[in-house]
Design a protein around this motif. Structure first.
Motif, PDB file in Angstrom:
ATOM      1  N   PRO A  56       0.822  -1.219   0.000  1.00  0.00           N
ATOM      2  CA  PRO A  56       0.000   0.000   0.000  1.00  0.00           C
ATOM      3  C   PRO A  56       0.849   1.259   0.000  1.00  0.00           C
ATOM      4  CG  PRO A  56       0.060  -0.967   2.186  1.00  0.00           C
ATOM      5  CD  PRO A  56       0.779  -1.926   1.284  1.00  0.00           C
ATOM      6  N   ALA A  57       0.198   2.378  -0.323  1.00  0.00           N
ATOM      7  CA  ALA A  57       0.887   3.670  -0.308  1.00  0.00           C
ATOM      8  C   ALA A  57       1.250   4.050   1.120  1.00  0.00           C
ATOM      9  CB  ALA A  57       0.000   4.741  -0.935  1.00  0.00           C
ATOM     10  N   GLU A  58       2.401   4.677   1.280  1.00  0.00           N
ATOM     11  CA  GLU A  58       2.849   5.099   2.601  1.00  0.00           C
ATOM     12  C   GLU A  58       2.339   6.500   2.916  1.00  0.00           C
ATOM     13  OE1 GLU A  58       7.052   4.784   2.820  1.00  0.00           O
ATOM     14  OE2 GLU A  58       7.082   2.599   2.642  1.00  0.00           O
ATOM     15  N   ALA A  59       2.302   6.817   4.205  1.00  0.00           N
ATOM     16  CA  ALA A  59       1.874   8.146   4.632  1.00  0.00           C
ATOM     17  C   ALA A  59       2.824   9.194   4.066  1.00  0.00           C
ATOM     18  CB  ALA A  59       1.842   8.230   6.155  1.00  0.00           C
ATOM     19  N   THR A  60       2.260  10.286   3.581  1.00  0.00           N
ATOM     20  CA  THR A  60       3.097  11.317   2.965  1.00  0.00           C
ATOM     21  C   THR A  60       3.972  12.030   3.987  1.00  0.00           C
ATOM     22  OG1 THR A  60       1.224  12.849   3.166  1.00  0.00           O
ATOM     23  CG2 THR A  60       1.501  11.725   1.060  1.00  0.00           C
ATOM     24  N   ALA A  61       3.472  12.171   5.229  1.00  0.00           N
ATOM     25  CA  ALA A  61       4.225  12.872   6.274  1.00  0.00           C
ATOM     26  C   ALA A  61       3.534  12.636   7.607  1.00  0.00           C
ATOM     27  CB  ALA A  61       4.299  14.370   5.974  1.00  0.00           C
ATOM     28  N   PRO A  62       4.244  12.861   8.721  1.00  0.00           N
ATOM     29  CA  PRO A  62       3.570  12.796  10.028  1.00  0.00           C
ATOM     30  C   PRO A  62       2.385  13.755  10.048  1.00  0.00           C
ATOM     31  CG  PRO A  62       5.945  12.888  10.310  1.00  0.00           C
ATOM     32  CD  PRO A  62       5.680  13.130   8.849  1.00  0.00           C
ATOM     33  N   ILE A  63       1.303  13.314  10.646  1.00  0.00           N
ATOM     34  CA  ILE A  63       0.074  14.096  10.597  1.00  0.00           C
ATOM     35  C   ILE A  63       0.194  15.367  11.427  1.00  0.00           C
ATOM     36  CG2 ILE A  63      -1.081  13.018  12.576  1.00  0.00           C
ATOM     37  CD1 ILE A  63      -3.609  12.898  10.717  1.00  0.00           C
ATOM     38  N   GLU A  64      -0.433  16.430  10.952  1.00  0.00           N
ATOM     39  CA  GLU A  64      -0.458  17.706  11.657  1.00  0.00           C
ATOM     40  C   GLU A  64      -1.892  18.204  11.735  1.00  0.00           C
ATOM     41  OE1 GLU A  64       2.132  20.479   9.801  1.00  0.00           O
ATOM     42  OE2 GLU A  64       3.970  19.369  10.278  1.00  0.00           O
ATOM     43  N   ALA A  65      -2.202  18.895  12.821  1.00  0.00           N
ATOM     44  CA  ALA A  65      -3.561  19.386  13.028  1.00  0.00           C
ATOM     45  C   ALA A  65      -3.861  20.570  12.122  1.00  0.00           C
ATOM     46  CB  ALA A  65      -3.758  19.785  14.488  1.00  0.00           C
ATOM     47  N   ILE A  66      -5.102  20.617  11.660  1.00  0.00           N
ATOM     48  CA  ILE A  66      -5.581  21.805  10.960  1.00  0.00           C
ATOM     49  C   ILE A  66      -5.893  22.852  12.025  1.00  0.00           C
ATOM     50  CG2 ILE A  66      -7.432  22.751   9.530  1.00  0.00           C
ATOM     51  CD1 ILE A  66      -7.715  20.000   8.262  1.00  0.00           C
TER      52      ILE A  66
END
Length: 302
Positions: A56-66
């Motif tokens: 599967p595709a990997e996460a583009t970057a560590p998640i950040e809050a909107i």
């Protein structure tokens, strides 16, 4: 008309041989066709399995809050005033006398002030909190039969982010921002299942995030203080892939300290409402339509 027995025997033998060859060729042709069909079906099955179970595709970057959208205060401009020049006064004898004073830094060192006391005052006004991914978890739970055995499937990820504000003076004015979960990082205890979920069910290559956009908070108390545990409802739009449905989470939140909030929000949704189809796999059957979605979180001041 007289027919020689020799000719008759020859004719019958030839006919029998021809018929036998015909059925033999037909049988061989049928076997060949069945073999070709079997190979095509096998290749198709292998291709489907390879597609579903591809990395599967990997996460583009560590998640950040909107960032939470908060009203912007309007600062009134002060009218400009002309500077007033005052006439210089004649120095007096007292002013012209030279005296020795310690420098301001020395005054600060010499001054003795009592240490500030911890009054333990309750927080007041509005505080903005941000979810701590490392201490939080988004998860789903459903049931299935795996190789004939009832199985509870739990998928989890810590890649969840969001912000909210608490108005300690008037809790009804509290706000919740958009919550995001990176679907590419959801994982169960089975790698084959994980690939099927990401590639086929959630299609995370095209839809990386699951989002929840709140529209209403109901059941908030009139007052809130450190140590309180409150329950309320959060209604909003839950988007999975390209399908959005309105849902209502039941939330329980504890004000552990002025700088730490812990909570759990949960809701049961239907797979069919989001058109989440389970791939046809011989070892998996009777996957429930009901899916429990939960967010267990820790938040600290932003």
């Amino acid at each position: 008309m007289y027919i020689s027995p020799f000719i008759l025997v020859f004719f019958l033998s030839f006919t029998s041989l021809h018929v036998s060859n015909y059925f033999y060729i037909k049988e061989q042709t049928m076997k060949k066709n069945l073999l070709i069909i079997g190979i095509v079906v096998l290749v198709g099955i292998v291709a489907v399995i390879a597609y579903v179970l591809r990395p599967p595709a990997e996460a583009t970057a560590p998640i950040e809050a909107i960032p939470l959208a908060t009203p912007t205060a309007v600062v009134a401009e002060e009218p400009e005033t002309e500077p007033v020049t005052e006439p210089e006064a004649e120095p007096t004898a007292a002013e012209t006398t030279t005296e020795s004073y310690p420098a301001p830094e020395q005054q600060a060192q010499n001054a003795s002030y009592p240490a500030p006391e911890d009054t333990g005052a309750e927080p007041t006004g509005v505080m903005i909190f941000s979810i701590v991914s490392a201490e939080s978890q988004a998860r789903f739970t459903l049931n299935e039969e795996l190789r004939g055995s009832p199985t509870t499937v739990v998928g989890t990820t810590d890649q969840v982010a969001g912000e909210f504000s608490i108005d300690f003076s008037n809790p009804a004015n509290s706000q919740l921002g958009i919550i995001q979960v990176n679907a590419r990082t959801l994982a169960t205890n089975n790698d084959f299942r994980n690939r099927a979920i990401e590639n086929e069910i959630l299609q995370t290559g095209s839809f990386e995030f699951i989002t929840f956009t709140p529209t209403a908070l109901t059941g908030l108390p009139a007052t809130v203080a450190v140590g309180d545990t409150i329950t309320f409802q959060i209604t909003g739009d839950l988007t999975i892939r390209d399908v959005t449905q309105s849902v209502t989470f039941e939330a329980t939140v504890t004000i552990v300290a002025a700088d730490r909030i812990e909570g759990l929000a949960s809701v049961t949704v239907l797979r069919s409402a989001y058109d989440l189809q389970i791939p046809s796999v011989p070892s998996v059957a009777n996957v429930t339509d009901e899916v429990l979605v939960e967010l267990q979180f820790v938040a600290v001041p932003k």
